[in-house]
Scaffold this active site. Sequence first.
Site, PDB file in Angstrom:
ATOM      1  N   ARG A  37       0.817  -1.215   0.000  1.00  0.00           N
ATOM      2  CA  ARG A  37       0.000   0.000   0.000  1.00  0.00           C
ATOM      3  C   ARG A  37       0.851   1.266   0.000  1.00  0.00           C
ATOM      4  O   ARG A  37       0.345   2.347  -0.241  1.00  0.00           O
ATOM      5  CB  ARG A  37      -0.889   0.005   1.246  1.00  0.00           C
ATOM      6  CG  ARG A  37      -1.857  -1.147   1.263  1.00  0.00           C
ATOM      7  CD  ARG A  37      -2.308  -1.428   2.672  1.00  0.00           C
ATOM      8  NE  ARG A  37      -3.098  -0.337   3.190  1.00  0.00           N
ATOM      9  CZ  ARG A  37      -4.411  -0.342   3.262  1.00  0.00           C
ATOM     10  NH1 ARG A  37      -5.078  -1.387   2.843  1.00  0.00           N
ATOM     11  NH2 ARG A  37      -5.059   0.664   3.747  1.00  0.00           N
ATOM     12  N   GLU A  50      -4.320   8.566 -19.186  1.00  0.00           N
ATOM     13  CA  GLU A  50      -3.855   7.443 -18.379  1.00  0.00           C
ATOM     14  C   GLU A  50      -2.408   7.073 -18.764  1.00  0.00           C
ATOM     15  O   GLU A  50      -1.587   6.762 -17.896  1.00  0.00           O
ATOM     16  CB  GLU A  50      -4.816   6.249 -18.562  1.00  0.00           C
ATOM     17  CG  GLU A  50      -4.399   4.938 -17.912  1.00  0.00           C
ATOM     18  CD  GLU A  50      -4.225   4.980 -16.402  1.00  0.00           C
ATOM     19  OE1 GLU A  50      -4.505   6.012 -15.779  1.00  0.00           O
ATOM     20  OE2 GLU A  50      -3.756   3.974 -15.854  1.00  0.00           O
ATOM     21  N   LYS A  72       0.710   7.089 -16.175  1.00  0.00           N
ATOM     22  CA  LYS A  72       1.576   5.916 -15.938  1.00  0.00           C
ATOM     23  C   LYS A  72       3.036   6.311 -16.069  1.00  0.00           C
ATOM     24  O   LYS A  72       3.859   5.962 -15.236  1.00  0.00           O
ATOM     25  CB  LYS A  72       1.293   4.778 -16.948  1.00  0.00           C
ATOM     26  CG  LYS A  72       0.006   4.005 -16.798  1.00  0.00           C
ATOM     27  CD  LYS A  72      -0.049   3.099 -15.612  1.00  0.00           C
ATOM     28  CE  LYS A  72      -0.508   3.804 -14.386  1.00  0.00           C
ATOM     29  NZ  LYS A  72      -1.859   3.835 -13.982  1.00  0.00           N
TER      30      LYS A  72
END
Length: 605
Positions: free
Chosen positions: A27, A478, A482
């Site tokens: 996480r 997107e 990235k």
Amino acid sequence: MCGIVGAVAQRNITPILVEGLKRLEYRGYDSCGVALHVDGKLQRSRSTSRVADLETQIQQTALSGFTGIAHTRWATHGAPSSSNAHPHFSRDRIALVHNGIIENHEELRAELQAAGYVFESQTDTEVIAHLVDHLYTGDLFETVQQAVKRLTGAYAIAVFCRDEPHRVVGARQGSPLIVGVGQGENFLASDAMALAGTTDQIIYLEEGDVVDLQLQRCWIVDVNGKAVQREVRTVHAHTGAAELGPYRHYMQKEIFEQPRAIGDTLEGVTGIMPELFGDKAFNIFKQIDSVLILACGTSYYAGLTAKYWIESIAKVTVNVEIASEYRYRDSVPNPNSLVVTISQSGETADTLAALKHARAQGMQHTLTICNVATSAMVRECELSYITRAGVEVGVASTKAFTTQLAALFLLALALAQTKGRLSDEQEAEHIKALRHLPVAISAVLALEPQIIAWAEEFARKENALFLGRGLHYPIALEGALKLKEISYIHAEAYPAGELKHGPLALVTKEMPVVTVAPKDALIEKLKSNMQEVRARGGELYVFADADSRIAPSEGVHVIRLPEHYGQLSPILHVVPLQLLAYHTALARGTDVDKPRNLAKSVTVE
Ligand code: G6P
């Protein structure tokens, strides 16, 4: 982002705490720590390195105990340092870990300092530890119930006291916390995955709950202090994600898992029916006259793509909002709108808050597209579609995105059908195209060697532009996200028609311009935009498809996707952009799965 594990047992719990932290590592965090009750005293170990380093410290000092708490911290208040790492102690009597943000920490700090407390950290968390100590009555459960009444903000906490050796108390408001029920032992965690292998009997605490964990007791009171029973669910938390197999990074593994992930997400979908989203979906879809999509990050870009699909296929108006903006904005609520949240984790604080805000404004019809069936998002929404991407470990989302797109396309079709705008032939064609997606994606993945060659050139650049039009503009966004998040190359995306309104000023031969160029209605317009780039010396890197008719020439590099895929083309076209970002980051030697400063699950606002 921050993770919590806690335990009260009749055996040494350090392996359980450390294993729990390891399961939460993906996480994102920058320090970690553990505290145990040892021979009537509090003892702790903290590290600004990895959990593995913490584990070595624990082994070297032979730290062990039956009651304790552990934490991974993602810095918000105060730098990632040893003294800011949790657990925090108060007067060597109280040990506490916290996820979330305490908004009135300054006021509480001043009050506690006036009462004689000396602070060792810059964190907002330390105020809770001192507050609990200050209010301590000899009964930790009772004290925590009093203490949380003084807190404003979001929290999940786990706390234990030197004077009550077999007790851990937890509380939550705005951040997730679960209880793991064992035999003669009990556990706390921020996520059921932390307890995989320890117990699968899970209680999801609700907002405002405070829980008292002892060896044989798990007692919960709600926000009003009333004893409540919460359902114990059997949760098979995924443990398989830890295996990398033949891949170098989780991101690469997850990119290559996409055919399987999409196949699983669409498994059992043999026809379009609103009930795919829940029993009440038909009536709700009939009533609503518009859709409001709320999400963050990559999930937001999935929402932008869905707007094109839903408006063109179902003819229903769609607004897409960044959750952190929407939650604080004065907007005009439409009670007939379907509120759709999109979230990989189902835990993103801003998306959850935006959902609550929408409901508070009178919008009661809610649906979530989510990858975690047991998440708060799924529990809070009336309708849901669970994507089956499986655990996504890489911070940069890949398979979660394409499975979200698949689910959102289904939503567009189901809305169209309910509104009488989908013929049987159209339905059959769409289903056929959806079912063929895994094969089509596999063919795109086979382009990897050509993309690696491009990535070597990108690795030497500091800027990049991404262009798309229509349905592929969100895909350009997107692709830029990235690239920037994992390779640290500054990348921006524009709808290609906007080029001449500003970004064209940036185009030189040093500026690679990635163009998402499938054969769609706008391809000729896009070609004109590409000419504008070439005329300024910009280098074009074009992802065309079988039908695009764009030939390579000087300054124009072309990779051709094997199939033209109509409305579902965004799902294919994002894949080479993921690979380009991955291989560029690899060539630059960055930490692909854990990019600097970023977290996988953003559980604070
Ligand atoms: C973080 C992650 C992104 C993700 C975003 C929203 O920024 O790094 O990959 O898109 O959160 O997360 P969600 O779980 O709500 O999709």
